[in-house]
Enzyme design. Structure first.
Site, PDB file in Angstrom:
ATOM      1  CE1 TYR A  59      60.699  79.875  48.268  1.00 25.13           C
ATOM      2  CE2 TYR A  59      60.970  78.211  46.562  1.00 25.13           C
ATOM      3  CZ  TYR A  59      61.517  79.048  47.515  1.00 25.13           C
ATOM      4  OH  TYR A  59      62.876  79.059  47.703  1.00 25.13           O
ATOM      5  CB  ALA A 235      71.396  92.914  41.106  1.00 25.49           C
ATOM      6  CG  LEU A 236      75.276  89.693  39.773  1.00 29.71           C
ATOM      7  CD1 LEU A 236      75.596  88.384  40.479  1.00 29.71           C
ATOM      8  CD2 LEU A 236      76.563  90.446  39.438  1.00 29.71           C
ATOM      9  CB  ALA A 237      70.317  89.164  34.985  1.00 31.26           C
ATOM     10  N   PRO A 239      72.270  95.770  33.308  1.00 36.25           N
ATOM     11  CG  PRO A 239      72.612  96.937  31.318  1.00 36.25           C
ATOM     12  CD  PRO A 239      71.728  95.894  31.936  1.00 36.25           C
TER      13      PRO A 239
END
Length: 343
Positions: A59, A235-237, A239
Site C-alpha cells: 500500500y 458501490a454499495l455506499a 445510489p
C-alpha cells in the site's frame, strides 16, 4: 465498538477493522490520503474503539505502514492497545517512487526478482521491512495472495518461522481458492506448525461467490473472515447512478472488480440497500456493513476517509438486520464469474 476472537485464537479484534489502504500517498493512487490527512483519522478511529488496523507493505509502497507506525508514536498509543495486521506478497518499490499497483511489483522478474511472491527469502525480507516501517511487531501477518510457483511447504515453514521469531504473533491469508487454502492448512497441521486464523476475501452483497466453498470451510475449521471491500469499493455506499466521486474516477479496482461485471442484479441490490437505508434512517454503507456483520465470525475491513464515516462505521455495529431484511437484500443476487483479482 464490540470485539470478538479471531478464529480459534485468543486474539480479539474490533468487529469493524480499519482498512489503511487509503492512507499513504496520492501519488500511488489519486484517492489515497496523504500522511497529514491520514494521521488524525487513525487517532479518531482508535478513540472510537476501532483498535484493529489492516495495512500491507504494497500500500503506497510502504508509506501506509509508516503512517500506522507514526500514529502510534504521535498519539502515544500503547502498542498493547491495538492489533496490527499487514501483508506480504507483492513487490515494494525501493527507490522512493509510487508506481501503479497494476503496472509493477506483480511479477517475480527484472528489478523485482526475488522481491515478489512467497519464497522463504521474500517472506523473511518483507517481514523485516514491515517491522522496520511499523516500528513494532506484527499481530497478524497475512499472505496477500498465493504464490503458485513456490512449494507450499516452503511457504508454511517460513510463516511458521516468522511467528516463532516473534516478529509476528499469528498468520492469516487472503484471496485464493478454498482448496488451495485447505492444502496450506493441512501442511501446517501435518508438521505441527502455526495455522492461519483468518481469511481476508472479497465478500459483499454484490460478490457472494465465497459462500460456496471458502466461507463454509473457514467456519468449519475455526478461521474467521475479514472481508476486504465490504461496500464494494464504495458501490454499495451510494445510489446506483452516483459515479462522480474521486475514488470512482481514480481507483482502477472499481472498474475491474465492480463496473466491468455489473448487471441488473447489482442495480437491484444497490437500489434495495438505498431503500432500506432510507427506511431505517441510516447510511447505505451502514446497511452493507451490517449485512457483513450479520454473518458468523465475519469482521469487515472498512476504508474510512473522514471522521464522520468512522463514526458511521462504529455505529453500524449496533444496526441489526432482521432475517426478512437480509433476505430482501440478497434475493436479486445472480452468480458471477470469479475475477483474477480475487485469486
Amino acid at each position: 465498538m464490540e470485539y470478538a476472537r479471531l478464529g480459534d485464537s485468543g486474539l480479539k479484534v474490533s468487529k469493524v477493522i480499519l482498512g489503511c489502504m487509503g492512507y499513504g500517498s496520492p501519488e500511488w493512487q489519486g484517492w489515497v490520503l496523504n500522511e497529514e490527512e491520514s494521521l488524525p483519522l487513525i487517532e479518531h478511529a482508535y478513540n472510537k474503539g476501532i483498535r484493529t488496523w489492516d495495512t500491507a507493505d504494497m500500500y503506497s509502497h510502504g508509506k501506509s505502514e509508516e503512517i500506522v507506525g507514526k500514529a502510534l508514536k504521535k498519539y502515544n498509543i500503547p502498542r498493547s492497545r491495538v492489533v496490527i495486521l499487514t501483508k506480504c506478497y507483492f513487490g515494494v518499490d525501493d527507490q522512493g517512487n509510487f508506481p501503479s499497483p497494476l503496472s509493477t511489483g506483480r511479477q517475480n522478474e527484472g528489478d523485482y526478482l526475488n522481491r515478489v511472491g512467497l519464497s522463504r527469502r521474500h517472506i523473511l525480507e518483507a517481514v523485516d521491512a514491515s517491522v522496520e516501517r511499523l516500528g513494532t511487531y506484527i499481530d497478524v501477518l497475512q499472505i496477500h495472495r498465493l504464490d503458485r510457483e513456490t512449494p507450499r511447504e516452503e511457504i508454511m515453514r517460513a510463516l511458521n518461522d516468522v511467528v516463532e521469531s516473534g516478529k509476528a504473533r499469528y498468520i492469516g491469508a487472503s484471496s485464493m481458492a478454498a482448496w488451495e487454502f485447505q492444502t496450506l492448512q493441512n501442511i501446517a497441521i501435518r508438521n505441527g506448525w502455526h495455522k492461519f486464523i483468518s481469511m481476508q476475501n472479497y465478500h459483499n452483497l454484490i460478490a457472494r461467490e465465497e459462500e460456496r466453498e471458502m466461507i463454509p470451510y473457514c467456519l468449519d475449521s475455526g478461521v474467521s473472515l475479514i472481508p476486504w471491500s465490504p461496500v464494494a469499493r464504495g458501490a454499495l455506499a451510494r445510489p446506483w447512478a452516483s459515479r462522480s466521486t474521486l475514488r470512482e474516477n481514480t481507483d482502477a479496482g472499481i472498474s475491474i472488480l465492480v463496473r466491468a461485471r455489473e448487471s441488473e442484479s447489482d442495480k437491484a441490490i444497490i437500489d434495495r440497500v438505498e431503500e432500506l437505508a432510507d427506511k431505517k434512517g441510516i447510511s447505505m454503507a451502514q446497511v452493507a456493513i451490517a449485512w457483513s456483520l450479520s454473518h458468523p465470525s465475519e469482521y469487515p475491513i472498512v476504508g474510512l476517509n473522514t471522521k464522520d464515516r468512522i463514526d458511521e462505521a462504529v455505529a453500524s455495529v449496533q444496526v441489526k438486520l432482521t432475517p426478512e431484511e437480509i433476505q430482501y437484500l440478497e434475493e436479486p443476487y445472480v452468480p458471477k464469474a470469479i475475477h483474477p483479482g480475487e485469486r
